[in-house]
Design a protein around this motif. Sequence first.
Motif, PDB file in Angstrom:
ATOM      1  N   ILE A 158     103.885 123.157  31.635  1.00 34.69           N
ATOM      2  CA  ILE A 158     104.630 124.392  31.888  1.00 34.69           C
ATOM      3  C   ILE A 158     105.516 124.216  33.133  1.00 34.69           C
ATOM      4  CG2 ILE A 158     104.393 126.853  32.510  1.00 34.69           C
ATOM      5  CD1 ILE A 158     103.573 126.377  29.673  1.00 34.69           C
ATOM      6  N   SER A 159     104.949 123.610  34.173  1.00 32.07           N
ATOM      7  CA  SER A 159     105.739 123.445  35.398  1.00 32.07           C
ATOM      8  C   SER A 159     106.936 122.534  35.153  1.00 32.07           C
ATOM      9  CB  SER A 159     104.874 122.920  36.534  1.00 32.07           C
ATOM     10  OG  SER A 159     104.740 121.533  36.444  1.00 32.07           O
ATOM     11  N   ASN A 160     106.742 121.538  34.280  1.00 30.80           N
ATOM     12  CA  ASN A 160     107.852 120.646  33.934  1.00 30.80           C
ATOM     13  C   ASN A 160     108.964 121.430  33.240  1.00 30.80           C
ATOM     14  OD1 ASN A 160     109.316 118.858  31.891  1.00 30.80           O
ATOM     15  ND2 ASN A 160     108.353 117.311  33.176  1.00 30.80           N
ATOM     16  N   ILE A 161     108.578 122.277  32.275  1.00 34.84           N
ATOM     17  CA  ILE A 161     109.582 123.091  31.556  1.00 34.84           C
ATOM     18  C   ILE A 161     110.354 123.947  32.554  1.00 34.84           C
ATOM     19  CG2 ILE A 161     109.928 125.013  29.940  1.00 34.84           C
ATOM     20  CD1 ILE A 161     107.661 124.096  28.314  1.00 34.84           C
ATOM     21  N   ARG A 181     110.690 123.637  35.830  1.00 36.45           N
ATOM     22  CA  ARG A 181     111.496 122.870  36.788  1.00 36.45           C
ATOM     23  C   ARG A 181     112.799 122.367  36.150  1.00 36.45           C
ATOM     24  NH1 ARG A 181     108.755 118.046  37.580  1.00 36.45           N
ATOM     25  NH2 ARG A 181     110.343 117.027  36.328  1.00 36.45           N
ATOM     26  N   VAL A 182     112.635 121.692  34.993  1.00 39.21           N
ATOM     27  CA  VAL A 182     113.806 121.078  34.350  1.00 39.21           C
ATOM     28  C   VAL A 182     114.843 122.150  33.990  1.00 39.21           C
ATOM     29  CG1 VAL A 182     114.586 119.851  32.273  1.00 39.21           C
ATOM     30  CG2 VAL A 182     112.526 119.099  33.469  1.00 39.21           C
ATOM     31  N   HIS A 201     116.564 123.870  37.021  1.00 34.88           N
ATOM     32  CA  HIS A 201     117.647 123.052  37.594  1.00 34.88           C
ATOM     33  C   HIS A 201     118.956 123.238  36.827  1.00 34.88           C
ATOM     34  CE1 HIS A 201     114.694 120.090  39.729  1.00 34.88           C
ATOM     35  NE2 HIS A 201     114.839 121.230  40.367  1.00 34.88           N
ATOM     36  N   ARG A 219     125.254 122.619  31.326  1.00 40.62           N
ATOM     37  CA  ARG A 219     125.589 122.933  29.938  1.00 40.62           C
ATOM     38  C   ARG A 219     124.472 123.751  29.270  1.00 40.62           C
ATOM     39  NH1 ARG A 219     127.388 118.207  26.141  1.00 40.62           N
ATOM     40  NH2 ARG A 219     125.349 117.430  26.719  1.00 40.62           N
ATOM     41  N   ASP A 220     124.874 124.740  28.524  1.00 37.48           N
ATOM     42  CA  ASP A 220     123.931 125.593  27.791  1.00 37.48           C
ATOM     43  C   ASP A 220     122.929 126.298  28.698  1.00 37.48           C
ATOM     44  OD1 ASP A 220     125.068 125.001  25.355  1.00 37.48           O
ATOM     45  OD2 ASP A 220     123.747 123.294  24.975  1.00 37.48           O
ATOM     46  N   TYR A 233     121.192 129.433  27.346  1.00 35.90           N
ATOM     47  CA  TYR A 233     120.094 129.260  26.389  1.00 35.90           C
ATOM     48  C   TYR A 233     118.794 128.880  27.090  1.00 35.90           C
ATOM     49  CZ  TYR A 233     123.994 129.348  23.173  1.00 35.90           C
ATOM     50  OH  TYR A 233     125.117 129.721  22.487  1.00 35.90           O
ATOM     51  N   LYS A 234     118.928 128.219  28.221  1.00 37.16           N
ATOM     52  CA  LYS A 234     117.716 127.847  28.980  1.00 37.16           C
ATOM     53  C   LYS A 234     117.025 129.115  29.484  1.00 37.16           C
ATOM     54  CE  LYS A 234     119.118 123.627  28.517  1.00 37.16           C
ATOM     55  NZ  LYS A 234     118.636 122.874  27.378  1.00 37.16           N
ATOM     56  N   ILE A 289     116.980 131.921  27.815  1.00 40.90           N
ATOM     57  CA  ILE A 289     116.245 132.414  26.638  1.00 40.90           C
ATOM     58  C   ILE A 289     114.908 131.675  26.522  1.00 40.90           C
ATOM     59  CG2 ILE A 289     116.259 132.502  24.103  1.00 40.90           C
ATOM     60  CD1 ILE A 289     119.265 132.957  24.235  1.00 40.90           C
ATOM     61  N   LEU A 290     114.961 130.369  26.750  1.00 39.82           N
ATOM     62  CA  LEU A 290     113.751 129.543  26.645  1.00 39.82           C
ATOM     63  C   LEU A 290     112.692 130.019  27.652  1.00 39.82           C
ATOM     64  CD1 LEU A 290     113.865 125.662  26.368  1.00 39.82           C
ATOM     65  CD2 LEU A 290     112.086 126.785  27.646  1.00 39.82           C
ATOM     66  N   GLY A 334     111.354 133.463  26.772  1.00 34.99           N
ATOM     67  CA  GLY A 334     110.419 133.344  25.650  1.00 34.99           C
ATOM     68  C   GLY A 334     109.058 132.860  26.127  1.00 34.99           C
ATOM     69  N   LEU A 335     109.070 131.878  26.981  1.00 37.32           N
ATOM     70  CA  LEU A 335     107.834 131.293  27.505  1.00 37.32           C
ATOM     71  C   LEU A 335     107.022 132.333  28.277  1.00 37.32           C
ATOM     72  CD1 LEU A 335     106.071 128.803  28.496  1.00 37.32           C
ATOM     73  CD2 LEU A 335     107.690 128.586  30.349  1.00 37.32           C
TER      74      LEU A 335
END
Lengths: 303, 208, 207
Positions: C51-54, C56-57, C60, C67-68, C71-72, C74-75, C78-79
């Motif tokens: 989860i922390s990886n999601i 963090r990435v 950033h 780019r996009d 949408y990040k 939204i991600l 959602g999480l």
Amino acid sequence: MSLNVVKFPVFPHLKKIIFPPRWLILFFLFLILNPVSSYAQEDLSSSWFNYHRVNMLVFLIFFFAVIVIFIERAKVGKSLFIRRIAGLDAIEEAVGRATEMGKPVLYISGIEDVDNIQTVASMIILGNVAKMVAGYETPLYVPVCMPFVVPIAEERVKEGYAAAGKPEAYNRDNVRYISSEQFAYAAGVNGIMMREKPAANLMFGSFYAESLLMAETGLATGAIQVAGTANIHQLPFFIVACDYTIIGEELFATSAYLSKEPKLLGSLKGSDLAKAIIMIILAVGALLDTLGITHFASWFYIE
Amino acid sequence: MGTGEILWNGLALFLTLSIFSILYKDNPFYKIAEHLVVGVSAGYFAIILYYNSFIPKVWVPVVHESKFLYILPTILGVLMWTRFSRKWSWVSRYPIAAYMGIGMGVAIPVTMQAYILVPLYATMQPIGFTSMALFNNLLVAAGVLCALVYFFFSKEHTGAFGGVAKVGIWTLMVGFGAGFGLTVMGRVSLLIERFTFMRDYLQKLFGF
Amino acid sequence: MRREVPIVICFLAGLSFILEYFIPHQSVRPFFENFRQWAIIVMTFAYVLGISNIVRVNYHVIHRKGRDWFYKIILIVGLFFMIIMGVFFGGIGEGTVFFWMYNNAYSPLQSTMFALLAFFIASAAFRAFRVRTFQASLLAITALIVMLGRVPVGENVWKSFPDLVEWIMNVPQLAGKRAIMIGAALGAISTALKVLVGLERTYLGGE
């Protein structure tokens, strides 16, 4: 003329087959006589050893011994011939093309955790791919499906970059946990394929139905694709959609070969010997069964 | 169908169509669906682990039942978080080593049994030319032997050895073709299931 | 401490589970069962790394408006929506928001991704039939025969199609499958053994 001086110029291996080492004869005699099967008992809940599985114990010890012997032989510097593995060339070619084009390399490690041996093999290959990529100005994306794989993949990539003398080129954000759900993972990976347009897609590990979703998308984006898995049901799809497919045991062989350490290569040799013995067992077992002697084959029956 | 259900099912229909839109090309609808499935599934797994693992295996035994033995795996688990520290991240090797050790230890005998002994025993059947069954057994045994030769790494695939290996790879290819052909029908039925869902929703919505 | 202890832990954990396979005694079963549960507990904590990886990435990307980036968001929404709904708004039982999200967002997205395979397999099959090599043609022809043998039209074309399919499944397919199983198992066991005895230290990473 003693038997030992008979020359076999045409097929030297024939000698080994006709005059097998003593330990192999003893091993086969043990199997044919089957001395332990009568110990089998029904209720085992108060027993400290499952006698039904004594055959398994024999094979495990035997296989471990073979592997260890060959690793030891490799350690003392005995030259062990291992043929060039084609999958290895395919990986190098794919990475080479991506780096030449200055486009990213995508490494997919399957959808199982590190308690799966295929994922372990995949992590070994990943470290070497990172080393290949590190020298160039191209990113290496590693989307991950399982949480335990995240730290290992990060370490492998970091280590690969360090080994290539480019520790500063390592970008931690390129190892990305996507999701532990197979199709969500496939959706995330496909997103990377379609938008980052990697020139090389490397897929090694344990795959299921998502394999074709990723391999077809990768094909549509024009990437060179090399895949490898031991999951039989997914191999046809990789073969159809990828430029090169590493089949079953080749995945483990490639990982051993890439590590370049002779002692690890020794295990490949040991694995080959075990395979040869299995083949002999199979042939002998089928012949004895044909003659009505089922005693031998029953050794391999396990509950 | 109530308004709530219409809306929820409408969301499902919208997301279904959004995913299918990738067949045309990458587009904003697909991107929304893609990012949503990734985020929602990661959150879903977090909650499932929370309710099925953390609560019954850590919280209840330690806090409510005073089974302090469960503190040990909890400590091992918490050690994974040392990955957040540059200085202490090496400590995370302990739980990783334990996890891998358990995985390898479980896998070794199971793999030996299910993938070596079982197929080996099944292949040791009477062989011959006198009946179709015996001949088929012979073909299976020969096919296994040839395909195993293909997996030999200690010897170049040249000459007679290479010939046998070639028969081996042909056997594998026929097997792969069969696997491919068999899967096609299963995949088509999945597609039909999605279309049925969309048809049923529209039928309910418009009453035709 | 940094390298030797993990190798010893890995070896002991592995060895005990190999031994477990051979020990049927009722008194040791609960011990191993507990141990298995431990692995799940450790995995649960490891999930936090995922989860922390999601976060963090994607943070950033959002932060630098990459780019996009939209949408990040939204991600991430959602999480956290799923996590917050699951923990604070009635749990995961029937009728909860989590349950509805599962049924109407997660489940259709997942099954539609799965259903996409029907199109992908069709295009893969089409490509397979434009054969390039003898080996590829073996794959394609067998796939075609099996497909035809499994549908009624195949039997109308040639009544022995189903029998031929059965023979393919029981003879060459079975032989290939068994050979791959045996070979891969040998490779897998030797890799696992190398990990257990510390010859393969991939999981340790660098210093």
